[in-house]
Design a protein around this motif. Structure first.
Motif, PDB file in Angstrom:
ATOM      1  N   ALA A 150     -51.606  74.310 113.698  1.00 36.57           N
ATOM      2  CA  ALA A 150     -51.407  75.252 112.588  1.00 36.57           C
ATOM      3  C   ALA A 150     -50.047  75.030 111.935  1.00 36.57           C
ATOM      4  O   ALA A 150     -49.949  74.963 110.698  1.00 36.57           O
ATOM      5  N   ALA A 151     -49.004  74.884 112.750  1.00 42.93           N
ATOM      6  CA  ALA A 151     -47.652  74.674 112.210  1.00 42.93           C
ATOM      7  C   ALA A 151     -47.592  73.360 111.426  1.00 42.93           C
ATOM      8  O   ALA A 151     -47.025  73.305 110.324  1.00 42.93           O
ATOM      9  N   ARG A 152     -48.183  72.313 111.979  1.00 41.20           N
ATOM     10  CA  ARG A 152     -48.161  71.010 111.305  1.00 41.20           C
ATOM     11  C   ARG A 152     -48.967  71.052 110.007  1.00 41.20           C
ATOM     12  O   ARG A 152     -48.549  70.496 108.988  1.00 41.20           O
ATOM     13  N   GLU A 156     -52.236  82.978 109.721  1.00 40.43           N
ATOM     14  CA  GLU A 156     -53.600  82.928 109.193  1.00 40.43           C
ATOM     15  C   GLU A 156     -54.266  81.594 109.514  1.00 40.43           C
ATOM     16  O   GLU A 156     -55.440  81.555 109.888  1.00 40.43           O
ATOM     17  N   MET A 157     -53.513  80.502 109.396  1.00 39.86           N
ATOM     18  CA  MET A 157     -54.063  79.184 109.723  1.00 39.86           C
ATOM     19  C   MET A 157     -54.449  79.140 111.196  1.00 39.86           C
ATOM     20  O   MET A 157     -55.502  78.596 111.554  1.00 39.86           O
ATOM     21  N   ASP A 184     -47.093  72.551 102.689  1.00 39.09           N
ATOM     22  CA  ASP A 184     -46.078  73.423 102.093  1.00 39.09           C
ATOM     23  C   ASP A 184     -45.020  72.603 101.358  1.00 39.09           C
ATOM     24  O   ASP A 184     -44.044  72.171 101.939  1.00 39.09           O
ATOM     25  N   GLU A 185     -45.219  72.433 100.050  1.00 38.94           N
ATOM     26  CA  GLU A 185     -44.293  71.630  99.259  1.00 38.94           C
ATOM     27  C   GLU A 185     -43.036  72.377  98.841  1.00 38.94           C
ATOM     28  O   GLU A 185     -41.990  71.766  98.642  1.00 38.94           O
ATOM     29  N   ASP A 186     -43.114  73.696  98.689  1.00 31.79           N
ATOM     30  CA  ASP A 186     -41.945  74.443  98.231  1.00 31.79           C
ATOM     31  C   ASP A 186     -41.087  74.982  99.377  1.00 31.79           C
ATOM     32  O   ASP A 186     -40.069  75.618  99.144  1.00 31.79           O
ATOM     33  N   GLY A 187     -41.500  74.728 100.616  1.00 29.40           N
ATOM     34  CA  GLY A 187     -40.676  75.082 101.773  1.00 29.40           C
ATOM     35  C   GLY A 187     -40.613  76.561 102.100  1.00 29.40           C
ATOM     36  O   GLY A 187     -39.708  77.004 102.806  1.00 29.40           O
ATOM     37  N   ASP A 188     -41.596  77.353 101.633  1.00 28.77           N
ATOM     38  CA  ASP A 188     -41.554  78.790 101.910  1.00 28.77           C
ATOM     39  C   ASP A 188     -42.277  79.170 103.204  1.00 28.77           C
ATOM     40  O   ASP A 188     -42.383  80.342 103.544  1.00 28.77           O
ATOM     41  N   GLY A 189     -42.806  78.169 103.916  1.00 26.43           N
ATOM     42  CA  GLY A 189     -43.453  78.437 105.205  1.00 26.43           C
ATOM     43  C   GLY A 189     -44.899  78.885 105.100  1.00 26.43           C
ATOM     44  O   GLY A 189     -45.478  79.353 106.081  1.00 26.43           O
ATOM     45  N   ALA A 190     -45.485  78.743 103.915  1.00 23.98           N
ATOM     46  CA  ALA A 190     -46.881  79.134 103.711  1.00 23.98           C
ATOM     47  C   ALA A 190     -47.504  78.194 102.681  1.00 23.98           C
ATOM     48  O   ALA A 190     -46.808  77.427 102.018  1.00 23.98           O
ATOM     49  N   ILE A 191     -48.824  78.296 102.551  1.00 24.16           N
ATOM     50  CA  ILE A 191     -49.556  77.430 101.625  1.00 24.16           C
ATOM     51  C   ILE A 191     -50.047  78.272 100.444  1.00 24.16           C
ATOM     52  O   ILE A 191     -50.821  79.213 100.628  1.00 24.16           O
ATOM     53  N   SER A 192     -49.590  77.905  99.238  1.00 23.59           N
ATOM     54  CA  SER A 192     -50.068  78.569  98.025  1.00 23.59           C
ATOM     55  C   SER A 192     -51.402  77.953  97.622  1.00 23.59           C
ATOM     56  O   SER A 192     -51.818  76.929  98.161  1.00 23.59           O
ATOM     57  N   PHE A 193     -52.050  78.557  96.620  1.00 25.23           N
ATOM     58  CA  PHE A 193     -53.314  77.998  96.149  1.00 25.23           C
ATOM     59  C   PHE A 193     -53.120  76.589  95.590  1.00 25.23           C
ATOM     60  O   PHE A 193     -53.922  75.697  95.840  1.00 25.23           O
TER      61      PHE A 193
END
Length: 196
Positions: A157-159, A135-136, A165-174
């Motif tokens: 996008a990866a960077r 999505e990014m 991504d603080e929780d390391g799940d490979g995505a950005i939460s709200f």
């Protein structure tokens, strides 16, 4: 004013729109005139094609996503109240964020948090509550256009996802999205001057 005018003149609906959006009556009148101008067929609603006639969206690389936000349930048209409700997210803040002042009132649509939620939902294209690297990448492609290779965009996008991504799940939460933008003046970035 015809059928369009009668919609704006219904006092209970008008008061609800004023309360929900924070617009003044003068702003609402201007927006109603704009709505009627865009509604060239005088149907009392706008289609996606009508919204593409908004001059301010012409240069916005996210125009398609913004227009999609007028149709959250996949509908084909938006009435005046829905039109104003979306635009209220872009209303500049006056003074302090009023949500902090009165906890009994719902958060204003133009508060920092509401603006961030609106932006997050634009980026979260599959509505799963996370912004993925894919999505990014799609957002970056829309925003950057030509001049940057796909390989460069994929690295960016990866960077971007990795840094937020603080929780390391490979995505950005709200929450991660909000934290990554805490120094950005989102109130100014997501404001349209004509909506003051």
């Amino acid at each position: 004013m015809g059928s369009h005018g009668s919609h704006l003149e219904r006092e209970p609906e008008l008061n609800l729109i004023l309360e929900e959006t924070g617009f003044s009556r003068a702003n609402l009148n201007r927006l109603h005139h704009r709505f009627r101008y865009l509604d060239r067929n005088n149907k009392g609603f706008l289609s996606r094609m009508d919204l593409y006639n908004i001059k301010e969206l012409e240069q916005n690389p996210l125009a398609d996503l913004i227009i999609d936000s007028f149709f959250p349930d996949g509908g084909q048209c938006v009435d005046f109240q829905g039109f104003v409700w979306v635009l209220a997210h872009f209303r500049p803040l006056e003074g302090k964020d009023s949500a902090a002042q009165d906890p009994q009132k719902p958060e204003p649509l133009n508060s920092r948090n509401s603006k961030l939620r609106f932006a997050f939902q634009l980026y979260d294209m599959d509505s799963d509550g996370k912004i993925s690297k894919k999505e990014m990448l799609q957002i970056l492609r829309l925003m950057v256009g030509v001049g940057v290779t796909n390989e460069q965009l994929e690295i960016i996008a990866a960077r971007t996802v990795q840094e937020a991504d603080e929780d390391g799940d490979g995505a950005i939460s709200f929450v991660e999205f909000t934290k990554s933008l805490e120094k950005m003046n989102i109130e100014h970035q997501m404001s349209i001057r004509i909506l003051k």
